[in-house]
Motif scaffolding. Sequence first.
Motif, mmCIF file in Angstrom:
data_model
loop_
_atom_site.group_PDB
_atom_site.id
_atom_site.type_symbol
_atom_site.label_atom_id
_atom_site.label_comp_id
_atom_site.label_asym_id
_atom_site.label_seq_id
_atom_site.Cartn_x
_atom_site.Cartn_y
_atom_site.Cartn_z
ATOM 1 N N GLY A 164 7.298 -11.086 -8.044
ATOM 2 C CA GLY A 164 6.387 -9.970 -7.827
ATOM 3 C C GLY A 164 7.161 -8.768 -7.322
ATOM 4 O O GLY A 164 8.332 -8.825 -7.011
ATOM 5 N N ALA A 165 6.467 -7.655 -7.223
ATOM 6 C CA ALA A 165 7.114 -6.413 -6.794
ATOM 7 C C ALA A 165 7.387 -6.482 -5.291
ATOM 8 O O ALA A 165 6.549 -6.107 -4.477
ATOM 9 C CB ALA A 165 6.241 -5.208 -7.119
ATOM 10 N N VAL A 166 8.544 -6.973 -4.931
ATOM 11 C CA VAL A 166 8.905 -7.109 -3.525
ATOM 12 C C VAL A 166 9.401 -5.759 -3.008
ATOM 13 O O VAL A 166 10.276 -5.148 -3.595
ATOM 14 C CB VAL A 166 10.004 -8.187 -3.346
ATOM 15 N N LYS A 167 8.842 -5.302 -1.923
ATOM 16 C CA LYS A 167 9.263 -4.052 -1.319
ATOM 17 C C LYS A 167 10.331 -4.344 -0.265
ATOM 18 O O LYS A 167 10.245 -5.332 0.452
ATOM 19 C CB LYS A 167 8.063 -3.352 -0.683
ATOM 20 N N GLU A 168 11.325 -3.476 -0.191
ATOM 21 C CA GLU A 168 12.451 -3.711 0.695
ATOM 22 C C GLU A 168 12.623 -2.569 1.685
ATOM 23 O O GLU A 168 12.339 -1.420 1.384
ATOM 24 C CB GLU A 168 13.755 -3.860 -0.102
ATOM 25 N N LEU A 169 13.087 -2.944 2.871
ATOM 26 C CA LEU A 169 13.501 -1.979 3.874
ATOM 27 C C LEU A 169 14.970 -2.246 4.178
ATOM 28 O O LEU A 169 15.315 -3.276 4.740
ATOM 29 C CB LEU A 169 12.657 -2.113 5.143
ATOM 30 N N ASN A 170 15.838 -1.316 3.739
ATOM 31 C CA ASN A 170 17.274 -1.480 3.955
ATOM 32 C C ASN A 170 17.640 -0.999 5.351
ATOM 33 O O ASN A 170 17.220 0.076 5.774
ATOM 34 C CB ASN A 170 18.061 -0.691 2.906
ATOM 35 N N VAL A 171 18.446 -1.809 6.051
ATOM 36 C CA VAL A 171 18.793 -1.523 7.445
ATOM 37 C C VAL A 171 20.292 -1.665 7.641
ATOM 38 O O VAL A 171 20.909 -2.608 7.139
ATOM 39 C CB VAL A 171 18.053 -2.479 8.417
ATOM 40 N N ILE A 172 20.880 -0.718 8.373
ATOM 41 C CA ILE A 172 22.265 -0.812 8.835
ATOM 42 C C ILE A 172 22.218 -0.971 10.353
ATOM 43 O O ILE A 172 21.593 -0.170 11.051
ATOM 44 C CB ILE A 172 23.070 0.440 8.445
ATOM 45 N N ILE A 173 22.855 -2.016 10.864
ATOM 46 C CA ILE A 173 22.832 -2.316 12.295
ATOM 47 C C ILE A 173 24.207 -2.034 12.894
ATOM 48 O O ILE A 173 25.216 -2.564 12.432
ATOM 49 C CB ILE A 173 22.438 -3.785 12.560
ATOM 50 N N LYS A 174 24.225 -1.180 13.907
ATOM 51 C CA LYS A 174 25.447 -0.898 14.670
ATOM 52 C C LYS A 174 25.167 -1.194 16.142
ATOM 53 O O LYS A 174 24.110 -0.823 16.662
ATOM 54 C CB LYS A 174 25.867 0.563 14.508
ATOM 55 N N GLY A 175 26.086 -1.888 16.797
ATOM 56 C CA GLY A 175 25.878 -2.248 18.199
ATOM 57 C C GLY A 175 27.173 -2.285 18.968
ATOM 58 O O GLY A 175 28.264 -2.102 18.419
ATOM 59 N N ASP A 176 27.041 -2.539 20.279
ATOM 60 C CA ASP A 176 28.224 -2.575 21.130
ATOM 61 C C ASP A 176 28.827 -3.972 21.236
ATOM 62 O O ASP A 176 30.018 -4.128 21.432
ATOM 63 C CB ASP A 176 27.887 -2.045 22.525
ATOM 64 N N VAL A 177 27.979 -5.002 21.089
ATOM 65 C CA VAL A 177 28.435 -6.386 21.239
ATOM 66 C C VAL A 177 28.063 -7.168 19.986
ATOM 67 O O VAL A 177 26.939 -7.060 19.494
ATOM 68 C CB VAL A 177 27.805 -7.046 22.490
ATOM 69 N N ASP A 178 29.008 -7.937 19.479
ATOM 70 C CA ASP A 178 28.788 -8.680 18.236
ATOM 71 C C ASP A 178 27.637 -9.677 18.366
ATOM 72 O O ASP A 178 26.864 -9.874 17.437
ATOM 73 C CB ASP A 178 30.081 -9.411 17.849
ATOM 74 N N GLY A 179 27.516 -10.297 19.538
ATOM 75 C CA GLY A 179 26.439 -11.273 19.741
ATOM 76 C C GLY A 179 25.067 -10.645 19.675
ATOM 77 O O GLY A 179 24.131 -11.202 19.095
ATOM 78 N N SER A 180 24.923 -9.453 20.264
ATOM 79 C CA SER A 180 23.637 -8.748 20.220
ATOM 80 C C SER A 180 23.291 -8.354 18.791
ATOM 81 O O SER A 180 22.126 -8.395 18.380
ATOM 82 C CB SER A 180 23.687 -7.494 21.098
ATOM 83 N N ILE A 181 24.319 -7.964 18.023
ATOM 84 C CA ILE A 181 24.088 -7.580 16.623
ATOM 85 C C ILE A 181 23.573 -8.766 15.830
ATOM 86 O O ILE A 181 22.634 -8.652 15.040
ATOM 87 C CB ILE A 181 25.389 -7.032 16.010
ATOM 88 N N GLU A 182 24.170 -9.932 16.042
ATOM 89 C CA GLU A 182 23.730 -11.139 15.332
ATOM 90 C C GLU A 182 22.304 -11.506 15.712
ATOM 91 O O GLU A 182 21.493 -11.861 14.856
ATOM 92 C CB GLU A 182 24.676 -12.307 15.641
ATOM 93 N N ALA A 183 21.983 -11.415 17.011
ATOM 94 C CA ALA A 183 20.623 -11.743 17.466
ATOM 95 C C ALA A 183 19.599 -10.787 16.869
ATOM 96 O O ALA A 183 18.531 -11.208 16.404
ATOM 97 C CB ALA A 183 20.564 -11.689 18.996
ATOM 98 N N LEU A 184 19.932 -9.489 16.855
ATOM 99 C CA LEU A 184 19.023 -8.493 16.285
ATOM 100 C C LEU A 184 18.866 -8.696 14.781
ATOM 101 O O LEU A 184 17.754 -8.624 14.239
ATOM 102 C CB LEU A 184 19.549 -7.091 16.580
ATOM 103 N N SER A 185 19.975 -8.986 14.100
ATOM 104 C CA SER A 185 19.934 -9.211 12.649
ATOM 105 C C SER A 185 19.069 -10.417 12.303
ATOM 106 O O SER A 185 18.222 -10.354 11.402
ATOM 107 C CB SER A 185 21.355 -9.409 12.121
ATOM 108 N N ASP A 186 19.255 -11.526 13.032
ATOM 109 C CA ASP A 186 18.459 -12.734 12.756
ATOM 110 C C ASP A 186 16.973 -12.487 13.014
ATOM 111 O O ASP A 186 16.115 -12.944 12.249
ATOM 112 C CB ASP A 186 18.950 -13.900 13.629
ATOM 113 N N SER A 187 16.668 -11.757 14.091
ATOM 114 C CA SER A 187 15.265 -11.474 14.413
ATOM 115 C C SER A 187 14.612 -10.610 13.340
ATOM 116 O O SER A 187 13.456 -10.835 12.971
ATOM 117 C CB SER A 187 15.168 -10.772 15.773
ATOM 118 N N LEU A 188 15.346 -9.623 12.827
ATOM 119 C CA LEU A 188 14.793 -8.753 11.790
ATOM 120 C C LEU A 188 14.609 -9.502 10.476
ATOM 121 O O LEU A 188 13.621 -9.307 9.769
ATOM 122 C CB LEU A 188 15.698 -7.543 11.576
#
Length: 370
Positions: A164-188
């Motif tokens: 089906g017509a899947v709609k996408e939201l493209n996101v670029i994540i930049k952070g100070d700590v690699d662990g926080s980036i991974e947690a935010l990425s997984d949550s999103l």
Amino acid sequence: VEEWGGKYQCAEISAKKGTGIDDLLDKILIESEVLDLKANHTCNAKGVVVESRLDKGLGPMATVLIQHGSLEKGQIFLCGAQYSKVRELLNERNDAVKSANPSDPIQVLGFNSVPNAGEVLKVYEDEREAKKVALQRSQLEREANFQRYSKLTLDQIGRDIKSGAVKELNVIIKGDVDGSIEALSDSLMNLSNDEVNIKIVLKSAGMISQNDISLASASNAIIVAFNVSASVNARKLAKSYGIDIRYYSVIYEAIDEIKLALEGLLDPDVVEHSIGKAVVKQSFKIPKIGIISGSFVEEGRVIKNSLLRVLRENEMIYEGKLTSLKRFKEDVKEVKNGYECGIGVAGFYDFEENDIIEVYEQKEVKRALK
């Protein structure tokens, strides 16, 4: 575990009270002696990046767990696609140390950019060799990124059509700590469903650069900045390109805002709301207008240009729009409960006595992610 007849040791500890730590350390030492675990101290150091971050005062730094060899200040190292020199070594208390031995967690300063967690740090005696390997890895990384951000393939188009017509939201994540980036990425990523999808175009630690803005422009992405800012040139470029940069210091605020954005991509639910009901008493013909039903409003109100259904013996025989509404000989916009009126329906003229005219409206209701 050994208490149940197995071969694995078990140690009960409490992080809250601090009990059982000595017993745990004793069992680890026993296990290392039985397994004859040893590490070479004399070879070139090698370790794995456990955590990385961008420190405001010290710059890019990483916590490295040394696996073998001895890491010393001033040595040339290769980590991922970058090579550099060890500028400083800090222990867990941020005290400077001269060297780190196998099994030591050590904070390494001297990186050109923030490395990714899981990358291997390896010491080289020859700087030219380290530079050569770094260039090869950079080339492979650029090729992988090009393939990732290239145009859709036929297979991908086929999958999109199938799902089906899947709609996408493209996101670029930049952070100070690699662990926080991974947690935010997984949550999103967990917010994605069958109708709307989050696509992480890039995630990396460090300040937002002009390259990030160019990538966001090419991929129609928004930039989520977590505890980092954008350079002056990057801000100017983002303003000229119209790139949306969102700054956050709390991870839940970022998740909530992205969730609201995704809910905006969902097709709204169309909810039907009943306005009123009228009963046809008789029908008559009016010149230049056509057949009009003389009706009595039993419930609610009848509004001109609203949607309606014509029911006969509880079965729908026509669905259309109320085009003409008269009260005696005057055109009116609405007629309330308890009054008589003349109703004209575009495309339907076969009114009979006791037909029911249901008037309703359709409203779009914003949907929420489950």
